[in-house]
Write an enzyme that holds these catalytic residues in place. Sequence first.
Site, short mmCIF file in Angstrom:
data_model
loop_
_atom_site.label_atom_id
_atom_site.label_comp_id
_atom_site.label_asym_id
_atom_site.label_seq_id
_atom_site.Cartn_x
_atom_site.Cartn_y
_atom_site.Cartn_z
N ARG A 37 22.85 41.07 -3.17
CA ARG A 37 22.87 42.21 -2.25
C ARG A 37 22.63 41.70 -0.84
O ARG A 37 21.55 41.21 -0.52
CB ARG A 37 21.81 43.24 -2.62
CG ARG A 37 21.89 43.69 -4.07
CD ARG A 37 21.14 44.98 -4.29
NE ARG A 37 21.90 46.07 -3.75
CZ ARG A 37 22.90 46.66 -4.39
NH1 ARG A 37 23.26 46.26 -5.59
NH2 ARG A 37 23.56 47.65 -3.83
N ASP B 84 35.76 47.56 7.68
CA ASP B 84 34.62 47.52 6.76
C ASP B 84 35.18 47.32 5.36
O ASP B 84 35.64 48.27 4.72
CB ASP B 84 33.82 48.82 6.87
CG ASP B 84 32.57 48.79 6.00
OD1 ASP B 84 32.47 47.90 5.13
OD2 ASP B 84 31.70 49.67 6.19
N TYR C 297 10.12 31.76 6.61
CA TYR C 297 10.48 32.61 7.75
C TYR C 297 11.40 31.82 8.68
O TYR C 297 11.11 30.68 9.00
CB TYR C 297 9.23 33.06 8.51
CG TYR C 297 9.19 34.56 8.60
CD1 TYR C 297 10.10 35.24 9.42
CD2 TYR C 297 8.31 35.30 7.83
CE1 TYR C 297 10.12 36.61 9.45
CE2 TYR C 297 8.33 36.69 7.86
CZ TYR C 297 9.23 37.34 8.68
OH TYR C 297 9.25 38.68 8.70
N THR D 273 29.81 43.94 2.71
CA THR D 273 28.68 43.61 1.84
C THR D 273 29.10 42.40 1.02
O THR D 273 30.28 42.04 0.96
CB THR D 273 28.35 44.76 0.87
OG1 THR D 273 29.51 45.04 0.09
CG2 THR D 273 27.92 46.01 1.61
N GLU E 267 13.42 33.16 11.70
CA GLU E 267 14.07 33.91 12.80
C GLU E 267 14.90 32.97 13.68
O GLU E 267 14.46 31.87 14.01
CB GLU E 267 13.02 34.62 13.65
CG GLU E 267 12.47 35.85 12.95
CD GLU E 267 11.49 36.63 13.82
OE1 GLU E 267 11.14 36.16 14.93
OE2 GLU E 267 11.06 37.71 13.37
N LYS F 86 29.59 43.62 -3.86
CA LYS F 86 30.52 44.50 -4.59
C LYS F 86 31.59 43.63 -5.25
O LYS F 86 31.24 42.80 -6.08
CB LYS F 86 31.04 45.57 -3.65
CG LYS F 86 29.88 46.45 -3.11
CD LYS F 86 30.31 47.55 -2.18
CE LYS F 86 29.07 48.26 -1.61
NZ LYS F 86 29.43 49.30 -0.63
C1 LIG Z 1 28.64 49.89 0.35
C2 LIG Z 1 29.19 50.13 1.69
C3 LIG Z 1 28.39 49.99 2.84
C4 LIG Z 1 26.90 49.87 2.83
O1 LIG Z 1 26.34 48.93 2.12
P1 LIG Z 1 24.77 48.99 1.74
O2 LIG Z 1 24.56 47.59 1.36
O3 LIG Z 1 24.65 49.99 0.64
O4 LIG Z 1 24.01 49.39 2.95
C5 LIG Z 1 29.02 50.09 4.07
N1 LIG Z 1 30.31 50.37 4.17
C6 LIG Z 1 31.09 50.56 3.09
C7 LIG Z 1 32.54 50.86 3.27
C8 LIG Z 1 30.55 50.45 1.82
O5 LIG Z 1 31.33 50.66 0.75
#
Ligand SMILES: *Cc1c(COP(=O)(O)O)cnc(C)c1O
Length: 424
Positions: A239, A204, A58, A230, A60, A233
């Site tokens: 993840r 994003d 943990y 993220t 925090e 991807k």
């Molecule tokens: C995948 C994605 C997210 C969210 O990611 P999670 O890990 O599934 O919550 C946010 N914004 C965009 C543009 C994404 O493609």
Amino acid sequence: MSPRDARHPALSAIDPDLAALIGAEETLQAETLRLIPSENYVSAAVLEASGTVLQNKYSEGYPGRRYYEGQQNIDRIEALAVERARALFGVDHANVQPYSGSPANLAVYLAFARPGDTVMGMALPMGGHLTHGWGVSATGSWFRGVQYGVRADTGLIDYDEVRETALRERPKVIFCGGTALPRTIDFAAFSEIAKEAGAVLVADIAHIAGLVAGGAHPSPVPHVDVVSTTTHKTLRGPRGAMLMCREEHAKAIDKAVFPGLQGGPHNQTTAGIAVALREAAEVSFASYAHAVVANAKALAEALLARGFDLVSGGTDNHLVLMDLTSREVPGKVAAKALDRAGIVVNYNTVPYDPRKPFDPSGIRIGTPALTSRGLAPDHMPAVAAWIDRGVAAAASGDEAALAVIRKEVAELLTAYPAPGLPVA
Ligand SMILES: *Cc1c(COP(=O)(O)O)cnc(C)c1O
């Protein structure tokens, strides 16, 4: 002990049911052509780092400022991840603690807006993300979400429309980036608009982070206030998510993630992110990022040659959005048939889709995962042919044809073992 059990001896002994399911998933990921553009194969090193005793801690707080003792190693692991993120993306500040992309975006709202404020993002059915202020998301019910889209005739973002909407609605925060955008995002154009409207600009880059890291998509860093991404991807990590920003926003971002939104960070994920960032700094990763794009372009070309309609007419990045209207097969029917043929895609709305989101007109495909296996542009005509035959079989209900494709796919893939998976 079967070879599968030997890979997970403790799990096989304690919980054979679960071990069998994981083994079946390994087989599925090995034998199918995974075209979901948000998915990938992490390396064995990332898998190892993610499944360690770091689960037990943990932590925090932030390195050097924790609410728990015993952080000697954890602090160094998180600092390493932060340092690598800063170096790879060329940012002042990185926070590697967000649990995933959606909570990362929530932290951005917490840092820069108050409930009821206006926020702006791309509409979900146009290719935006739920968390960019779309109605069914908390971000669309706690904030006043206004949306922009793409032009019906070109499938491209209309920056004049974005500007008009931003100046009229005066959002606190503008999101650019999305989940089904096959074209390059003009971060400089968004930056001008955000400055004019007095909005915080967030890029994003969840989908394209690996392309940005590898130099296959322009970086938002010089143009935006915050970068949200993220890590799982195209970046090919575990993840998780990261928020990156200039020094002036560092405190607000850190405070929003913890204690604003989250408790303890997932240290095993932090370690996996650190490994993925190290891998992404290698020259070979830049080659990977460019190969992802080369494969997507080759696949788009091969699909166009077979008469498929692609939103925006092609791709600049890792994904292709196919409109199946002219094939008279709903996206969901096609996606399910292709799944039976060993080709994993997702059904997706296309811009101005006359059909419903749960039963839309398109499918979304991408090349990050197949590129991680080493497939190259000269394989893409075969992939397009399988998709073509699969969609035709979906239309005619020809299950036998789908089974034949599945065999052909698996046969090709035996020559291209996936990272992180056992070699049969
Ligand atoms: C995948 C994605 C997210 C969210 O990611 P999670 O890990 O599934 O919550 C946010 N914004 C965009 C543009 C994404 O493609």
